[in-house]
Write a protein that holds these residues in place. Sequence first.
Motif, PDB file in Angstrom:
ATOM      1  N   ALA A   1       0.828  -1.207   0.000  1.00 57.89           N
ATOM      2  CA  ALA A   1       0.000   0.000   0.000  1.00 57.89           C
ATOM      3  C   ALA A   1       0.862   1.257   0.000  1.00 57.89           C
ATOM      4  CB  ALA A   1      -0.927  -0.006   1.213  1.00 57.89           C
ATOM      5  N   ALA A   2       1.939   1.228   0.776  1.00 57.74           N
ATOM      6  CA  ALA A   2       2.844   2.383   0.832  1.00 57.74           C
ATOM      7  C   ALA A   2       3.520   2.606  -0.521  1.00 57.74           C
ATOM      8  CB  ALA A   2       3.891   2.170   1.924  1.00 57.74           C
ATOM      9  N   ILE A   3       3.930   1.522  -1.171  1.00 58.41           N
ATOM     10  CA  ILE A   3       4.590   1.639  -2.477  1.00 58.41           C
ATOM     11  C   ILE A   3       3.621   2.177  -3.527  1.00 58.41           C
ATOM     12  CG2 ILE A   3       5.636   0.324  -4.370  1.00 58.41           C
ATOM     13  CD1 ILE A   3       6.845  -1.518  -2.191  1.00 58.41           C
ATOM     14  N   LEU A   4       2.369   1.707  -3.492  1.00 54.60           N
ATOM     15  CA  LEU A   4       1.383   2.216  -4.449  1.00 54.60           C
ATOM     16  C   LEU A   4       1.163   3.713  -4.262  1.00 54.60           C
ATOM     17  CD1 LEU A   4      -0.666   1.791  -6.692  1.00 54.60           C
ATOM     18  CD2 LEU A   4      -2.350   1.097  -4.959  1.00 54.60           C
ATOM     19  N   ALA A   5       1.109   4.169  -3.001  1.00 49.21           N
ATOM     20  CA  ALA A   5       0.952   5.604  -2.742  1.00 49.21           C
ATOM     21  C   ALA A   5       2.116   6.389  -3.335  1.00 49.21           C
ATOM     22  CB  ALA A   5       0.850   5.854  -1.240  1.00 49.21           C
ATOM     23  N   ILE A   6       3.323   5.878  -3.171  1.00 54.45           N
ATOM     24  CA  ILE A   6       4.512   6.540  -3.720  1.00 54.45           C
ATOM     25  C   ILE A   6       4.448   6.566  -5.245  1.00 54.45           C
ATOM     26  CG2 ILE A   6       7.018   6.352  -3.998  1.00 54.45           C
ATOM     27  CD1 ILE A   6       7.056   5.088  -1.166  1.00 54.45           C
ATOM     28  N   GLU A   7       4.071   5.435  -5.836  1.00 57.25           N
ATOM     29  CA  GLU A   7       4.024   5.336  -7.294  1.00 57.25           C
ATOM     30  C   GLU A   7       3.006   6.311  -7.883  1.00 57.25           C
ATOM     31  OE1 GLU A   7       3.863   1.817 -10.684  1.00 57.25           O
ATOM     32  OE2 GLU A   7       3.267   1.371  -8.622  1.00 57.25           O
ATOM     33  N   LEU A   8       1.825   6.383  -7.298  1.00 56.82           N
ATOM     34  CA  LEU A   8       0.793   7.287  -7.809  1.00 56.82           C
ATOM     35  C   LEU A   8       1.214   8.748  -7.659  1.00 56.82           C
ATOM     36  CD1 LEU A   8      -2.442   5.501  -6.520  1.00 56.82           C
ATOM     37  CD2 LEU A   8      -1.476   5.469  -8.831  1.00 56.82           C
ATOM     38  N   ASP A   9       1.825   9.086  -6.531  1.00 60.95           N
ATOM     39  CA  ASP A   9       2.302  10.459  -6.349  1.00 60.95           C
ATOM     40  C   ASP A   9       3.463  10.771  -7.288  1.00 60.95           C
ATOM     41  OD1 ASP A   9       0.410  11.080  -4.481  1.00 60.95           O
ATOM     42  OD2 ASP A   9       1.712  10.833  -2.742  1.00 60.95           O
ATOM     43  N   MET A  10       4.276   9.764  -7.590  1.00 58.24           N
ATOM     44  CA  MET A  10       5.371   9.972  -8.541  1.00 58.24           C
ATOM     45  C   MET A  10       4.823  10.333  -9.921  1.00 58.24           C
ATOM     46  SD  MET A  10       8.207   7.288  -9.977  1.00 58.24           S
ATOM     47  CE  MET A  10       6.958   6.683 -11.125  1.00 58.24           C
ATOM     48  N   HIS A  11       3.715   9.728 -10.309  1.00 56.67           N
ATOM     49  CA  HIS A  11       3.110  10.059 -11.609  1.00 56.67           C
ATOM     50  C   HIS A  11       2.655  11.520 -11.646  1.00 56.67           C
ATOM     51  CE1 HIS A  11       2.071   5.508 -12.122  1.00 56.67           C
ATOM     52  NE2 HIS A  11       3.328   5.763 -12.388  1.00 56.67           N
ATOM     53  N   LEU A  12       2.126  12.010 -10.527  1.00 53.68           N
ATOM     54  CA  LEU A  12       1.773  13.435 -10.442  1.00 53.68           C
ATOM     55  C   LEU A  12       3.021  14.294 -10.560  1.00 53.68           C
ATOM     56  CD1 LEU A  12      -0.774  13.340  -7.459  1.00 53.68           C
ATOM     57  CD2 LEU A  12      -1.292  13.265  -9.906  1.00 53.68           C
ATOM     58  N   ALA A  13       4.072  13.869  -9.863  1.00 51.74           N
ATOM     59  CA  ALA A  13       5.330  14.623  -9.898  1.00 51.74           C
ATOM     60  C   ALA A  13       5.911  14.652 -11.311  1.00 51.74           C
ATOM     61  CB  ALA A  13       6.335  14.012  -8.919  1.00 51.74           C
ATOM     62  N   GLN A  14       5.832  13.542 -12.022  1.00 52.09           N
ATOM     63  CA  GLN A  14       6.338  13.492 -13.398  1.00 52.09           C
ATOM     64  C   GLN A  14       5.607  14.490 -14.283  1.00 52.09           C
ATOM     65  OE1 GLN A  14       5.786   9.199 -13.916  1.00 52.09           O
ATOM     66  NE2 GLN A  14       7.989   8.961 -14.288  1.00 52.09           N
ATOM     67  N   TRP A  15       4.293  14.571 -14.130  1.00 52.33           N
ATOM     68  CA  TRP A  15       3.518  15.519 -14.942  1.00 52.33           C
ATOM     69  C   TRP A  15       3.897  16.948 -14.600  1.00 52.33           C
ATOM     70  CZ3 TRP A  15       0.015  19.495 -14.352  1.00 52.33           C
ATOM     71  CH2 TRP A  15      -0.698  19.863 -15.500  1.00 52.33           C
ATOM     72  N   LEU A  16       4.055  17.238 -13.324  1.00 54.10           N
ATOM     73  CA  LEU A  16       4.431  18.600 -12.909  1.00 54.10           C
ATOM     74  C   LEU A  16       5.808  18.979 -13.427  1.00 54.10           C
ATOM     75  CD1 LEU A  16       3.087  18.428  -9.255  1.00 54.10           C
ATOM     76  CD2 LEU A  16       2.188  19.900 -11.070  1.00 54.10           C
TER      77      LEU A  16
END
Length: 237
Positions: A105-120
């Motif tokens: 669950a922690a890794i999925l949270a990191i991965e999803l937030d990383m996708h936001l960071a990539q777009w930004l």
Amino acid sequence: MSALSELQHHLTRYWALPYHEDTELQSKLVEVQAWQRARLQRTHSDLFEQPKNKPMADYFLTQLYGGGEFKLLAEQLERILPKAKKLERLAKETVLETGSMAIQAAILAIELDMHLAQWLVSKDLPVDEKNMLAAYQAVDESDERRVQINNLKDVCYRTDKYLNSFVLKKVFAMAKSTAYSHNYQPMYDFIDAGFKAMKPLDSVTGFIEPFCKREMKIIDQVHAAGSNGKTATFGVS
């Protein structure tokens, strides 16, 4: 697949995330995660500030939503897992499965937030409420966010189940000294942190259900038609 094999699979996926080798992306991810924690604190302030809920809120924000503490845990687990088969004999398999689920669950949270960071990063935008809304809508991972919330719920209910089992509590407590002596402290402490966070709760339901209900509502609001630019979608009534 055993709990430790599952855990190794999750860690392999974690270390494959590109932000580990990209300092700009890593920096942006740190900002996104800080924004997420602040948003969670604001959204759930009435829930998080209740004295009995504070340990659980802290567990969510420091253990299940990534950050530096999780990376340290991942580094430690990566070193000990190849020789950690004995750990499966020190604690019940069901307890280890719950620990593995929490790490997933922690890794999925990191991965999803990383996708936001990539777009930004791709748009050269700072992290603020307006840009985070735009990132959420552009990346469009509403289904994955719902999976993330449901995973957190599952982890909480499973942990609560084992916390309320006298036999499992005793077995887990007795395993501490052996786990520490064999250098399995990181995994033991991660699972134990979930137990300690839930212990003050009258019922995990009273914490996790309103938390998940609000988060699901925010996901719906953020991805609803006509919500473009309306940062109030991150709020709940």
